[in-house]
Scaffold this active site. Structure first.
Site, mmCIF file in Angstrom:
data_model
loop_
_atom_site.group_PDB
_atom_site.id
_atom_site.type_symbol
_atom_site.label_atom_id
_atom_site.label_comp_id
_atom_site.label_asym_id
_atom_site.label_seq_id
_atom_site.Cartn_x
_atom_site.Cartn_y
_atom_site.Cartn_z
ATOM 1 N N LYS A 108 -9.700 1.771 -9.039
ATOM 2 C CA LYS A 108 -10.256 1.956 -7.700
ATOM 3 C C LYS A 108 -11.405 2.957 -7.743
ATOM 4 O O LYS A 108 -11.262 4.050 -8.299
ATOM 5 C CB LYS A 108 -9.179 2.449 -6.733
ATOM 6 C CG LYS A 108 -8.229 1.370 -6.263
ATOM 7 C CD LYS A 108 -7.204 1.915 -5.297
ATOM 8 C CE LYS A 108 -7.750 2.054 -3.901
ATOM 9 N NZ LYS A 108 -6.684 2.462 -2.932
ATOM 10 N N GLU A 159 -6.758 5.013 -8.811
ATOM 11 C CA GLU A 159 -8.054 5.497 -8.338
ATOM 12 C C GLU A 159 -8.669 6.561 -9.245
ATOM 13 O O GLU A 159 -7.993 7.485 -9.699
ATOM 14 C CB GLU A 159 -7.889 6.072 -6.930
ATOM 15 C CG GLU A 159 -9.196 6.307 -6.213
ATOM 16 C CD GLU A 159 -9.094 6.027 -4.725
ATOM 17 O OE1 GLU A 159 -10.052 6.368 -4.014
ATOM 18 O OE2 GLU A 159 -8.075 5.471 -4.279
ATOM 19 N N ASP A 213 0.862 -1.185 0.000
ATOM 20 C CA ASP A 213 0.000 0.000 0.000
ATOM 21 C C ASP A 213 0.899 1.236 0.000
ATOM 22 O O ASP A 213 1.221 1.799 1.044
ATOM 23 C CB ASP A 213 -0.888 -0.019 1.245
ATOM 24 C CG ASP A 213 -1.995 1.024 1.210
ATOM 25 O OD1 ASP A 213 -2.224 1.601 0.124
ATOM 26 O OD2 ASP A 213 -2.623 1.250 2.251
ATOM 27 N N PHE A 268 -11.887 -1.557 4.913
ATOM 28 C CA PHE A 268 -10.892 -0.786 5.659
ATOM 29 C C PHE A 268 -10.896 -1.171 7.142
ATOM 30 O O PHE A 268 -11.715 -0.675 7.915
ATOM 31 C CB PHE A 268 -11.187 0.711 5.508
ATOM 32 C CG PHE A 268 -10.642 1.315 4.242
ATOM 33 C CD1 PHE A 268 -10.648 0.626 3.050
ATOM 34 C CD2 PHE A 268 -10.118 2.602 4.250
ATOM 35 C CE1 PHE A 268 -10.150 1.189 1.885
ATOM 36 C CE2 PHE A 268 -9.605 3.171 3.095
ATOM 37 C CZ PHE A 268 -9.626 2.467 1.907
ATOM 38 N N THR A 302 -13.220 0.585 -3.124
ATOM 39 C CA THR A 302 -12.519 1.045 -1.935
ATOM 40 C C THR A 302 -13.454 1.825 -1.016
ATOM 41 O O THR A 302 -14.632 2.001 -1.310
ATOM 42 C CB THR A 302 -11.294 1.887 -2.359
ATOM 43 O OG1 THR A 302 -10.502 2.194 -1.215
ATOM 44 C CG2 THR A 302 -11.721 3.184 -3.042
#
Length: 315
Positions: free
Chosen positions: A125, A89, A16, A171, A149
């Site tokens: 994303k 993203e 990440d 998350f 996400t």
């Protein structure tokens, strides 16, 4: 064998980070990025030239196009160092516009393809709003794979499964953050650790549901705060982990065993769940944690996308 190598035996490890120079050290299969990570990277001396070169090359183009080209430049450099996929993203400011999300995602993929990157090495994303999930469903039908996400609620995961998205990123750490803040002085860190961590419990519920009902969507735990959360989700399809925690795993030789079990999940007595739009919106509304963290996450990513555009303007 250290814990990082042990984890890789039963879970795909994803880095990440926007700092692709850290990738060789940990040898992840995949990598995820987001606007915050890219923003942080381009403000440092190592990556400032990458920002400058990209902006100069495409000067005169629309600001959002230059931003996408910068994200793709990072993605291409990352893909040169890993064997798997990179997640890039879509602008969070489009989180409630299905068609705009589809259009932006298709442009990102086209930019990758223009650089010779195969479509299967890119995950787009998208925030797991109702509109975002519908956009992902459209993209998946067109052969563009997605990573949903800012996922905090079971209802979000259910609808992502219905849409047959490629991957979701629940998350863990942010869920735990919310519960810790709500509890205040009454929070018991030891009692809410490991398998009792609220974020771990959320991902475990989603994982078991997917395996029980044969949902092919990959589950990738994200947003970890400590090693205990990671160990408690060992065996999950994928875990995306920040470099600092990857280093801690690599430094530990303690035994590590899978905590999640797909075969066991297939035998669980779990109810089938399905949501239409109204049901989804109501379920999300009933989940104060998910409602707050989703909105907060979109605002934060949108703000960082705007800051990235400011840096582009300043070149």
């Amino acid at each position: 064998m250290n814990q990082l190598d042990a984890l890789k035996q039963f879970t795909t490890v994803v880095a990440d980070t926007g700092d692709f120079r850290q990738l060789a050290q940990f040898r992840p299969r995949d990598t995820t990025t987001n606007p915050s990570l890219i923003l942080r990277a381009v403000q440092g001396p190592e990556y400032a030239p990458l920002l400058h070169d990209t902006v100069v090359r495409w000067k005169g183009r629309a600001l959002d196009e230059i931003a996408d080209r910068l994200l793709v430049r990072f993605g291409c450099d990352i893909l040169a160092l890993i064997e798997g996929r990179v997640s890039t993203e879509v602008d969070a400011r489009l989180s409630f516009d299905t068609q705009a999300t589809v259009t932006r995602a298709e442009r990102i993929v086209e930019l990758y393809q223009a650089e010779g990157v195969h479509i299967d090495r890119v995950l787009i994303k998208i925030a797991a709003t109702w509109e975002g999930i519908q956009a992902a469903q459209t993209l998946e039908r067109r052969g563009i794979h997605t990573n949903l996400t800012l996922l905090f609620a079971f209802a979000q995961a259910v609808v992502c499964g219905q849409a047959r998205v490629q991957l979701i990123s629940p998350f863990v750490g942010r869920i735990c953050d919310w519960h810790r803040k709500q509890a205040g002085a009454g929070w018991d860190e030891a009692a809410n650790a490991g398998a009792n961590d609220p974020g771990v419990q959320s991902v475990t519920q989603i994982y078991n549901h997917y395996k029980r009902f044969g949902i092919a969507t990959e589950v990738m735990g994200a947003s970890f705060r400590n090693l205990g959360q990671i160990r408690a989700l060992a065996g999950c399809d994928l875990l995306t982990i920040a470099p600092e925690l990857l280093a801690q795993l690599a430094a530990s030789d303690a035994p590590l065993q899978p905590a999640l079990d797909a075969q066991a999940a297939r035998g669980m007595d779990l109810p089938a769940v399905h949501y239409d739009e109204a049901g989804f919106r109501y379920a999300l509304n009933e989940d104060a944690m998910a409602t707050e963290k989703l909105a907060e996450g979109i605002r934060a990513f949108a703000a960082d996308a705007a800051r990235l555009e400011q840096l582009i303007r300043a070149v």
